[in-house]
Design an enzyme around this catalytic site. Structure first.
Site, short mmCIF file in Angstrom:
data_model
loop_
_atom_site.label_atom_id
_atom_site.label_comp_id
_atom_site.label_asym_id
_atom_site.label_seq_id
_atom_site.Cartn_x
_atom_site.Cartn_y
_atom_site.Cartn_z
N HIS A 73 -7.77 -5.56 -0.37
CA HIS A 73 -6.47 -4.92 -0.19
C HIS A 73 -5.73 -5.46 1.03
O HIS A 73 -4.51 -5.61 1.02
CB HIS A 73 -6.70 -3.41 -0.05
CG HIS A 73 -5.46 -2.60 0.09
ND1 HIS A 73 -4.45 -2.64 -0.85
CD2 HIS A 73 -5.04 -1.74 1.06
CE1 HIS A 73 -3.47 -1.82 -0.47
NE2 HIS A 73 -3.80 -1.27 0.67
N SER B 167 0.84 -1.19 0.00
CA SER B 167 0.00 0.00 0.00
C SER B 167 0.88 1.25 0.00
O SER B 167 1.75 1.38 -0.85
CB SER B 167 -0.93 -0.06 1.22
OG SER B 167 -2.00 0.81 1.06
N ASP C 196 -8.28 -6.94 -4.74
CA ASP C 196 -7.92 -5.62 -4.23
C ASP C 196 -8.45 -4.57 -5.20
O ASP C 196 -7.96 -4.45 -6.32
CB ASP C 196 -6.39 -5.54 -4.11
CG ASP C 196 -5.90 -4.22 -3.52
OD1 ASP C 196 -6.71 -3.27 -3.41
OD2 ASP C 196 -4.72 -4.15 -3.17
#
Lengths: 388, 206
Positions: free
Chosen positions: A361, A162, A328
């Site tokens: 995610h 991320s 995701d």
């Protein structure tokens, strides 16, 4: 520059016995992309494992938006295990018996590094919104200064998911000679319009809380807990997938047999989000949330290189392994693949793995055996190639 | 390495210079790349459609990207690889001509191995049974096969000529796994070779 000290935490320690890590305060100013600088400034960090004699086994882990330097072990503020215990530790893919793992709290954060909640040395008051806006590149610049202080010239690998993955990409672009390999996970080379939109919802929730007080809540003795909790709740939905929510909660009711015809949480998914929100405010600073989400919004690596992402990696000798997850939708596969293609165009050495998972995610933080196999294989081959 | 290399891969490996920069398009689980890396110290890269195979490659420390030869080759810059390899893959592409054009653009040399649908047993099978042939190497019914563009050796040499490639080397692959050099326009191999391996070079450097 001072010797490493124990970091100062703004939140009460839930686990005072836990390892607190280190903090270095730098007197030399940290120049920031916003055109300002901070001095003195502090970088709080943790290390795991030991540096070998050749100093060739250092792995830098970069944390995500709401993560921190406590990758494994007990977190001093929450008392819970670190955020990447599945990936890092003895015998884990990032093996602390083999590698020297470093993780620093990002500049702008709230776990000991300089950020809006820390005291402004000029005024003796918390910075609040007087803290300059920071970028992902500033975070990386601060980490580079930390590594200089630790006497580590080269990193065997830089990795993170991320926003951590954004830092990985920035590291490879800013310091190609210091990065032997890079493993960005579930990330993007630029924050998408949709992601900026979600962040703006979170920021507006914080700033709409009357207890935010224009960012001066620390001085005024309040906490915008409601706003921060709403921001976290909204963001948390984006970390999951529709399928994962459905599987975990469906339409199940919480502690009742029938709907209540009231607005108290009826559904399990509601109380789950409430819990996520309320536990978050105990460990995170609202202004930090504003600053770090902004840093992510501003991230657009190609923009710094004339709009061509491949230019960011021109001549790169860094080896890359890019990982995405099928479900995701915050940092979807095409965003990750775009990085892989840019690296290809720059004739870099790159692997790209898309992992089948329905957990959205957050999958990068969870038990995903294919992720571990890829990370292990990649790190092994990199370590072998440099004899680390 | 414990596994012995598939005969056509072994023949391709022979064509790769030491230390070359290689792209294996459709690299499967990375058997050839790993072999080339350990025996010829190549700088190996792969493109592979199956995610499972890609993950296996990465776990073995190979630089492989999940992608589709039909869709993704245009992303590669020109003339960056010494050799581009396409082994037993061209017959599974949607647009073999476009794929071949890209390979000739990306690599200074292109090594292609393919099954020969002109083999006499294939011809006989169709002639006698009147059904689409199924061979040892290509054992799929016509309606459910990844091999949508099967060709003969003569077909491929014609395509190579059309794409502006010179054939530097041509090997016939026999049923027993042995290879021998052939004239690419010869009548014999087109009927008697199980498959063929070509080393191509773009006629005019790009």
């Amino acid at each position: 520059m001072a010797e490493p000290a124990t970091p100062r935490f703004l939140r009460p320690l839930a686990a005072p016995g836990a390892e607190l890590g280190h903090a270095i305060t730098f007197d030399a100013p940290l120049g920031l992309d916003a055109g300002r600088s901070i001095a003195p400034w502090t970088c709080a960090y943790m290390t795991y494992g030991s540096l070998n004699a050749a100093r060739s086994n250092a792995v830098l882990v970069c944390h995500a938006l709401t993560g921190d330097q406590f990758v494994i072990g007990r977190h001093p503020v929450t008392g819970k295990p670190g955020w990447w215990t599945s990936m890092v530790g003895p015998g884990k893919p990032i093996d602390t018996e083999r590698f020297f793992v470093i993780c620093a709290n990002v500049v702008g954060g709230c776990m000991g590094s300089s950020g809006p909640a820390e005291t402004d040395p000029r005024t003796g008051q918390p910075y609040g919104l007087d803290f300059p806006l920071v970028t992902v590149r500033d975070m990386v610049r601060a980490q580079a200064a930390l590594l200089d202080a630790l006497g580590i010239e080269k990193l065997l690998c830089v990795t993170g998911g991320s926003m951590g993955g954004m830092q990985v990409l920035q590291w490879a672009a800013s310091y190609p000679d210091r990065v032997v390999s890079a493993m960005p996970i579930a990330t993007a080379a630029r924050h998408s319009a949709q992601n900026i939109a979600f962040h703006e919802v979170g920021r507006q929730a914080i700033m709409a809380d009357p207890d935010w007080r224009g960012g001066r809540y620390a001085a005024e003795g309040t906490q915008p807990s409601k706003g921060l909790a709403v921001a976290r709740m909204a963001a948390h939905i984006t970390y999951l997938s529709e399928a994962a929510l459905q599987r975990k909660f469906g339409r199940e009711l919480q502690d009742r047999a029938e709907i209540s015809f009231r607005f108290a949480p009826d559904f399990q998914v509601e109380s789950y989000l409430h819990y996520q929100g309320s536990s978050f405010v105990d460990r995170f600073d609202a202004n930090s949330y504003l600053y770090i989400t902004r840093a992510m919004d501003y991230f657009d690596l190609a923009a710094d290189y004339g709009g061509t992402l491949a230019e960011a990696f021109r001549g790169a000798r860094t080896r890359f392994c890019i990982v995405s997850f099928t479900s995701d939708w915050l940092f979807p596969t095409p965003e990750n693949k775009r990085i892989a293609h840019a690296l290809n165009a720059a004739a870099a050495t790159v692997s790209f793995v898309e992992i089948e998972s329905d957990r959205g995610h957050d999958a990068f933080l969870l038990d995903e055996p294919e992720l571990f196999a890829a990370a292990r294989g990649f790190l092994n081959s990199v370590a072998q190639s440099v004899g680390a | 390495m414990a596994r012995s290399l598939r005969p056509d891969l072994a023949a391709i490996a022979e064509m790769i210079p030491e230390g070359a920069r290689v792209l294996d398009v459709g690299c499967g689980d990375g058997q050839l790349l790993e072999h080339l890396k350990t025996t010829r110290q190549v700088d190996g890269h792969g493109l592979e459609l199956s995610q499972q195979n890609v993950n296996a490659c990465v776990a073995r420390g190979l630089a492989v990207i999940q992608g589709d030869a039909d869709a993704d080759l245009h992303e590669y810059p020109s003339q960056v690889f010494d050799v581009v390899i396409l082994s037993q893959t061209i017959q599974a592409t949607r647009n073999p001509r476009a794929v071949l054009d890209h390979l000739l653009r990306i690599g200074r040399r292109t090594a292609v191995s393919l099954p020969n649908f002109g083999h006499w047993r294939v011809r006989l099978s169709l002639a006698l049974n009147g059904r689409m042939p199924r061979t040892r190497a290509l054992d799929y019914p016509w309606y459910d096969t990844p091999n949508i563009h099967l060709c003969t050796i003569a077909d491929f040499t014609a395509l190579a000529a059309e794409a502006g490639a010179d054939i530097e080397r041509a090997l016939a692959l026999r049923a027993d796994g042995r290879t021998h050099p052939m004239r690419s326009d010869a009548w014999g191999p087109n009927s008697f070779a199980e498959g063929a391996i070509f080393l191509l070079k773009p006629r005019q450097p790009l």
